[in-house]
Design a protein around this motif. Structure first.
Motif, PDB file in Angstrom:
ATOM      1  N   ARG A 133      -7.563  12.785  -0.762  1.00 14.08           N
ATOM      2  CA  ARG A 133      -7.015  11.433  -0.650  1.00 14.08           C
ATOM      3  C   ARG A 133      -8.071  10.410  -0.257  1.00 14.08           C
ATOM      4  O   ARG A 133      -7.769   9.214  -0.200  1.00 14.08           O
ATOM      5  CB  ARG A 133      -5.877  11.405   0.360  1.00 14.08           C
ATOM      6  CG  ARG A 133      -4.747  12.373  -0.010  1.00 14.08           C
ATOM      7  CD  ARG A 133      -3.433  11.968   0.579  1.00 14.08           C
ATOM      8  NE  ARG A 133      -2.955  10.740  -0.032  1.00 14.08           N
ATOM      9  CZ  ARG A 133      -1.670  10.499  -0.292  1.00 14.08           C
ATOM     10  NH1 ARG A 133      -0.747  11.388   0.008  1.00 14.08           N
ATOM     11  NH2 ARG A 133      -1.309   9.355  -0.839  1.00 14.08           N
ATOM     12  N   LYS A 181     -10.325   9.249  -1.877  1.00 14.28           N
ATOM     13  CA  LYS A 181     -10.559   8.302  -2.974  1.00 14.28           C
ATOM     14  C   LYS A 181      -9.616   7.094  -2.917  1.00 14.28           C
ATOM     15  O   LYS A 181      -9.903   6.041  -3.480  1.00 14.28           O
ATOM     16  CB  LYS A 181     -10.430   9.005  -4.331  1.00 14.28           C
ATOM     17  CG  LYS A 181      -9.025   9.471  -4.642  1.00 14.28           C
ATOM     18  CD  LYS A 181      -8.906  10.050  -6.047  1.00 14.28           C
ATOM     19  CE  LYS A 181      -7.565  10.772  -6.225  1.00 14.28           C
ATOM     20  NZ  LYS A 181      -6.409  10.239  -5.485  1.00 14.28           N
ATOM     21  N   ASP A 182      -8.476   7.235  -2.220  1.00 16.98           N
ATOM     22  CA  ASP A 182      -7.528   6.120  -2.123  1.00 16.98           C
ATOM     23  C   ASP A 182      -7.803   5.225  -0.925  1.00 16.98           C
ATOM     24  O   ASP A 182      -7.157   4.191  -0.761  1.00 16.98           O
ATOM     25  CB  ASP A 182      -6.098   6.671  -2.008  1.00 16.98           C
ATOM     26  CG  ASP A 182      -5.724   7.531  -3.194  1.00 16.98           C
ATOM     27  OD1 ASP A 182      -6.131   7.184  -4.323  1.00 16.98           O
ATOM     28  OD2 ASP A 182      -5.046   8.559  -2.986  1.00 16.98           O
ATOM     29  N   THR A 214       0.822  -1.198   0.000  1.00 15.27           N
ATOM     30  CA  THR A 214       0.000   0.000   0.000  1.00 15.27           C
ATOM     31  C   THR A 214       0.865   1.260   0.000  1.00 15.27           C
ATOM     32  O   THR A 214       2.071   1.221   0.258  1.00 15.27           O
ATOM     33  CB  THR A 214      -0.899   0.017   1.243  1.00 15.27           C
ATOM     34  OG1 THR A 214      -0.081  -0.214   2.380  1.00 15.27           O
ATOM     35  CG2 THR A 214      -1.977  -1.046   1.161  1.00 15.27           C
ATOM     36  N   ASP A 215       0.194   2.345  -0.252  1.00 14.10           N
ATOM     37  CA  ASP A 215       0.792   3.679  -0.230  1.00 14.10           C
ATOM     38  C   ASP A 215       1.327   3.964   1.177  1.00 14.10           C
ATOM     39  O   ASP A 215       0.612   3.844   2.165  1.00 14.10           O
ATOM     40  CB  ASP A 215      -0.342   4.659  -0.582  1.00 14.10           C
ATOM     41  CG  ASP A 215       0.133   6.099  -0.675  1.00 14.10           C
ATOM     42  OD1 ASP A 215       1.214   6.421  -0.157  1.00 14.10           O
ATOM     43  OD2 ASP A 215      -0.615   6.892  -1.281  1.00 14.10           O
ATOM     44  N   ASN A 232      -5.345   0.326   2.021  1.00 12.29           N
ATOM     45  CA  ASN A 232      -5.172   1.694   2.514  1.00 12.29           C
ATOM     46  C   ASN A 232      -6.223   1.980   3.580  1.00 12.29           C
ATOM     47  O   ASN A 232      -7.426   1.950   3.293  1.00 12.29           O
ATOM     48  CB  ASN A 232      -5.337   2.702   1.372  1.00 12.29           C
ATOM     49  CG  ASN A 232      -4.171   2.688   0.414  1.00 12.29           C
ATOM     50  OD1 ASN A 232      -3.081   2.236   0.770  1.00 12.29           O
ATOM     51  ND2 ASN A 232      -4.395   3.172  -0.802  1.00 12.29           N
TER      52      ASN A 232
END
Lengths: 323, 323, 323, 323, 323, 323
Positions: free
Chosen positions: E35, E37-38, E2-3, E88
């Motif tokens: 963010r 949306k992530d 993940t980010d 996330n």
């Protein structure tokens, strides 16, 4: 009028028990946030208590101070001051200490405050034990020694502990004076009391010119007279304010590791902070709140109430200068 | 001398920790008990806190007040008054609220007090949060607006909360004045302090003639002077007494949901109640005791000690009139 | 300078949270220890509360007093007195009571103190409930009645309880006067307050000449004036000091079984003990600390702080005589 | 269907936190109330702990049991039994003890229960320490020795304490057997554990035929098997049930004076009470709940949950007999 | 992987007691943050308890859950799952309720979750009392009725309270079924126990096909068998998980308003959450953590430990689908 | 039969709440006392917690362990062992740490234990955080590496913290293995659970041959089977026992800084200690009891109950050898 970004959440909009708790419900910025440049007063936590020689706990102080600070509203009931409309304030988070390495932690704190100073932000700190003040002063006082108005039941001027240990919460101001961070002639300590090991700390104070106002004198003269003298000692030059919550009587502030009975009440605790008006404050801390000894949070609530009074004085001073 | 049926159980006969706890160990009567006609002062619980905007808990207040009230004895140590020999007192139980319906609960309270008023019983209430006072006043003040002596750290005069909500523990007296239950010119509020959202409440007070005595004035003048003024404001006409336990400093009364530091001590807390002597009291309440924030019961014990002082003044007034 | 054997462990050598807790970190001697002959002041625990009519717990007092006493240091911050360098002090342990037999326990206490008196040791006792004072006085006052300076919110002068029970914590000084252990004309009681059953105790006081200074008088006159009168009443003859922790307001001393609100604060609590200077003290106790009602130990810490003030006065008096 | 006078207040009508707290919200009758003749099961408090050799507090048990019992509803969730519709139950109040006279207190308890027995009411008692069981048995077992099912971590069969003291909470069943109130061959003790002084109690048990089931055996066999044996030992003759809350592990029942770790969990605590079904119970007690050691009331809530299970079995038995 | 923006702060970098406490030390995003949306899983607080019929407090739950969640580390010790590297996750803050208006609060919650659903974020909620689940389900189940696996000691299926009040924490799932938000045939309730008012809730469950597994059955069959049946009932369609902390025995989870003794232990509490593996979870909540009844935070720590187990299952499911 | 000098005070003689609290009421000897030569097992406190990375407090552990240990009696209820009649035991006091200097403290501990080892005394330690075990092992294992049976929820095998800090309570056994104080092939860790940072500790364990028994395995196999394996791993050579109280579920042992839910209950906690029978124990510790997180002392009482089980096994082993 300040940038609305920096206004705290109102309890009329979101109830005070709700939300992620930041100091006084202010926005939370990290030091690398571009908005840091707009911040005038930064509320910072130093969750560290490795200097504690007795009962630990102040490492939990910043979190409980933040929690209880959500009960602070926008306006000072006594003076009408609305600080958040006068200066941009933000919660700059905690310095992450190294609980198993005392010197590493002091370095981390100094580095953090170096950045705060560089950003021209006035730090208002919630401790942590009283050793936290030393690495903060290393950032704030490195160029010119500061004056200090110090509320406490202990002088924290001892030479060393346990056979030569130099850094404990009983020694920060001895070190700060030795390191040239404080100008002892512009230092006043108020509320000193309790049993003592000996008079070594007081002898040092006398030798270097620190003014010590013991609790008997405080009760006899009253807050207004004492604070008038304190303001005079500090003068108009840059001054640090260090407020150990054990200045207050433990009935009002039970959550602390080394309480001493016979102290001021909570009205006086606020009064002395309010009477800092006019002092040229370049930084302040409220230390030694120890949640394990006060799970109700009453001590932390008093602590943030005091921080709010200091903040109002910072706002008044900064407001004046910016006008 | 009163009917011995109405005398409390003595701790010399049954220890104070024993027995089903009623208010001050008085007999417990329901409103449909035929002996109600002999009762002069009724102690009543309003276990309800749906008006609380911050930390809940006062719904548990009446039970803890009853519990701690078993430590109250028959005679006032300061004045020698023995109220239970002067007036018939009884515990009239609790109003059963609907914790999930605010308006239904207010109706239940008003209906209960309508019956109390109809029975010519003076109610001495243990709350509950401060919104409880509104439905009580709807029963007591429906014919003629009452005066009020109000001890609190908050004015409870706000217009609304959370975008228009009219009924919270921060609004009861705004509503009561709007509804004509209180005569604002005969209302005095004592002990106001703490941070505030804004001055909307104080502006309203000024506009309608409510006298607000902030804590700084209280500490400067002292209880005797302040209460002399309060008695004058209330005058000789029917007056309600509303005592929010957060009037007292949280060191003495930690068990409350919205504490404000810097308040009176417990001696002053009793003193102001004692100095109600001569006021034409037609009802009184002691509210905002929140047991979850003081499991030791210290706050409730202070609360019932205050209620006892009020009761002694009720007894003196009723005794006089009946002689 | 005293024998270093009798010096307490310093917090600079061993931190105050470490070590087996004796009173003020003094050496622990049993009564059959040969070094007893060198002891001048003996700190003793009477862990017994069978006289308690209300909420029990003081049987746990001595242990918690010892625990918190490890935070007491060597020097009095207000006066500079260093008692442990002036007189040999030791912890003489606890009297082992019989919690299921009241009279057996009283006998055990008297026998213990008979030995203490025989060894020419001045006892400074940590209770236990207030009935402990009676068997102690039977040892100390058996030859000549003593004077007494008594700090308390109750007179403890009642005739009997529960239909004729003579021995409770509400009767010790009635018994002591009847038994000729106290000279009532040299007895003063300070701080009396709270609701009462009746005036039977006060009538007795008046009849035999005990001086009772109620809390209203105390607050009006202040500690210095009151204590000047107390010293005069006690005179120069042998005097006992009995300090019930419920003398202090319960905000400062919550850990007690029968609290009464409206008492002195902690500064005054120390002050009155300090103002015993010059009294011919032959024994003293600090009673009614009840740990179950104050798990934080704040009450015990105040208690040992008071004991330390008394000890300093004992040291001054003994020091004088020995010089 | 029982008389609706004897039905508890429903939490659907009045919330469970409201109202004067009686046992399970039942009507409160004194022994001289004419309705006593209709009562089949009487819930009684014995707020007395003078037999306690260790940490006191159970004198506060009945009040906290009543407080927490307001969370008990009308129907047993596991069995569907609705006891209050099967038998008339009432709260008969507390026996007022004499906390400063052990023998007077025992007499008061026996006299109270003599009246209960005379009124043909089955007593279900909330203690108090375990010595309470002795004076109760003196009323219940005076004609014929009873069997007993005893849940505890201690045998309470010791000969004496402190050099000959016969009456403590460690000796009641030794005395009861000696006095012929219990038939030792019909006595079973379940859950015994913890460190012991010696084996004197167990030797006595073996000598007279008391069956002791230690905790290791309990855990190995499980509640169902153990209780089957217990029911067999008690047989069909009149049997007393004595349930010391310290039978349960202190994680589930912290509020007790002499805890022993390693006990049953709360599910088992209920299970063994439920498995008393079929036993000819003539009286029962739940003792040693000590509120000062559990201010949250969790122990008391477990205690009343156990009392409710016993009550359901009483209702089943009485219901059967009356059908 | 993940980010890293969404990775929690490590306790190896910043000690776990430091920093502003967000859920599991995740980044805090508001709903209007780009963010969002992530985000795949959003941790949300619903600090609201106006549906509570008994002891209030869960409005303080989210803050204490966040506080204790800083002790959660990155990896599941039992399964090795590292959820934050698989999906996330973010703390989406609290829904700000209106504590004095029940219906306004429910609307605020539904509106918040409508946005969460619209953003395709799976909500994992920390309550709040159990009425919170209803407005959440109004967002999640509005299109198609959901299945539900429900851990609790109560069914929360009652028709109404206090004479017709439809919305309390004892009715949410009755309403949800009536409103078509839940498919009763795909609902299973596990752990039901305690005394009950009557069987009206169980009759409804039977009538509509809700499967109720009482605690006796749970203890007899064990977690694995029970959960196998639960998974089968829920099937493969979208399912909500509602976990009332009072499912767990109060020794392990004392901080709740309506405890029932005899529940599962903490190992089983985790086990059942772990055994949700494979269920098609579209949302989950952990409700009824009430800090005033557990100031130590032990209940909240258990609560977040359970939330972490649920999160691991969400991560496994989402991870699978995204691979 | 042992020297009566070394027998603990009996609660039949002096009640258990009375007296200066030493470990298990044993005589207190300093290391320079001539009677040290007769001591076989020394109970020692290490009041130090500077290795704590999370919530501090174990520095207060030894005092609370001593306090609660006065409830331990002379005989093991399960096995009948009477250790104090089999081996001479004494309280050897506390190692005085330097709370502000981690390395100085470790040196002080090792020096103290060097003397203990030199005197041929087996140390049974009450901590202190888990870093205490390292300096103890430096004294005990300096000649030959020891085996270890380790009860804990954490492996304490991490490499370092906070960017390279080698000495914390999460690293002692990594260091001990690196320093050759422990033979990893003879080390077994039991009860491991909770979330983890990563698997670095477990990878190390696997690499060097430490056997890790996670909680899932423990619950599946049961204490007897697990302990049989543990005894086999330790073998007949000298073995250290290290018992972290957080091995036990926090419902039974709340007073600890880094709790992990889902652990063994208190019966199992005792059982595993009892099942050490036959192990060649050369030293043992019970660590991480943190009184600030359990003011009731329940955790400390469980702790000393476990220490007593270990002591009984030491007595059995020494008794055998000396016969």
């Amino acid at each position: 009028m300040t940038d609305s970004f920096f206004h705290p959440v109102s309890g009329f909009d979101v109830p005070r028990f709700a939300g992620v708790p930041t100091f006084m419900r202010l926005p939370h910025l990290s030091l690398d946030d571009p908005r840091l440049k707009d911040v005038q007063v930064g509320l910072i936590g130093t969750p560290w208590d490795s200097g504690t020689t007795n009962r630990p706990g102040p490492r939990h102080g910043p979190r409980q101070l933040r929690d209880m600070s959500t009960m602070i509203r926008a306006q000072n009931g006594a003076t009408g001051v609305r600080p958040f409309e006068m200066v941009n304030c933000a919660d700059l988070g905690d310095v992450g200490p190294n609980p198993a390495d005392l010197h590493d932690s002091m370095d981390r704190i100094t580095q953090f405050y170096d950045q705060v100073v560089a950003a021209d932000v006035i730090p208002l700190t919630g401790g942590g034990d009283h050793l936290c003040s030393l690495p903060i002063l290393r950032a704030l006082g490195k160029n010119d020694p500061l004056g200090m108005i110090h509320f406490d039941s202990h002088t924290d001027l001892f030479k060393d502990y346990f056979g030569g240990t130099q850094y404990t919460h009983g020694t920060p101001f001895r070190r700060a004076i030795e390191e040239g961070l404080l100008d002892p002639k512009r230092v006043v300590q108020i509320g000193i009391r309790g049993t003592t090991y000996d008079s070594e700390d007081r002898d040092f104070a006398d030798a270097v010119g620190v003014r010590v106002i013991a609790i008997e004198e405080f009760h006899a003269r009253g807050p207004e007279d004492v604070m008038a003298e304190a303001r005079e000692i500090a003068g108009s030059q840059p001054t640090y304010v260090s407020y150990d919550i054990d200045f207050v009587d433990p009935a009002f502030a039970p959550g602390t590791g080394t309480p001493e009975v016979g102290g001021p009440n909570s009205f006086q605790a606020l009064q002395v902070a309010r009477l800092l008006k006019g002092v040229n404050i370049v930084g302040a801390d409220l230390v030694e709140v120890s949640p394990p000894f006060d799970q109700s949070g009453a001590t932390a609530f008093l602590g943030v109430s005091i921080m709010f009074e200091i903040l109002c004085n910072l706002a008044l001073a900064l407001g004046e200068h910016s006008e």
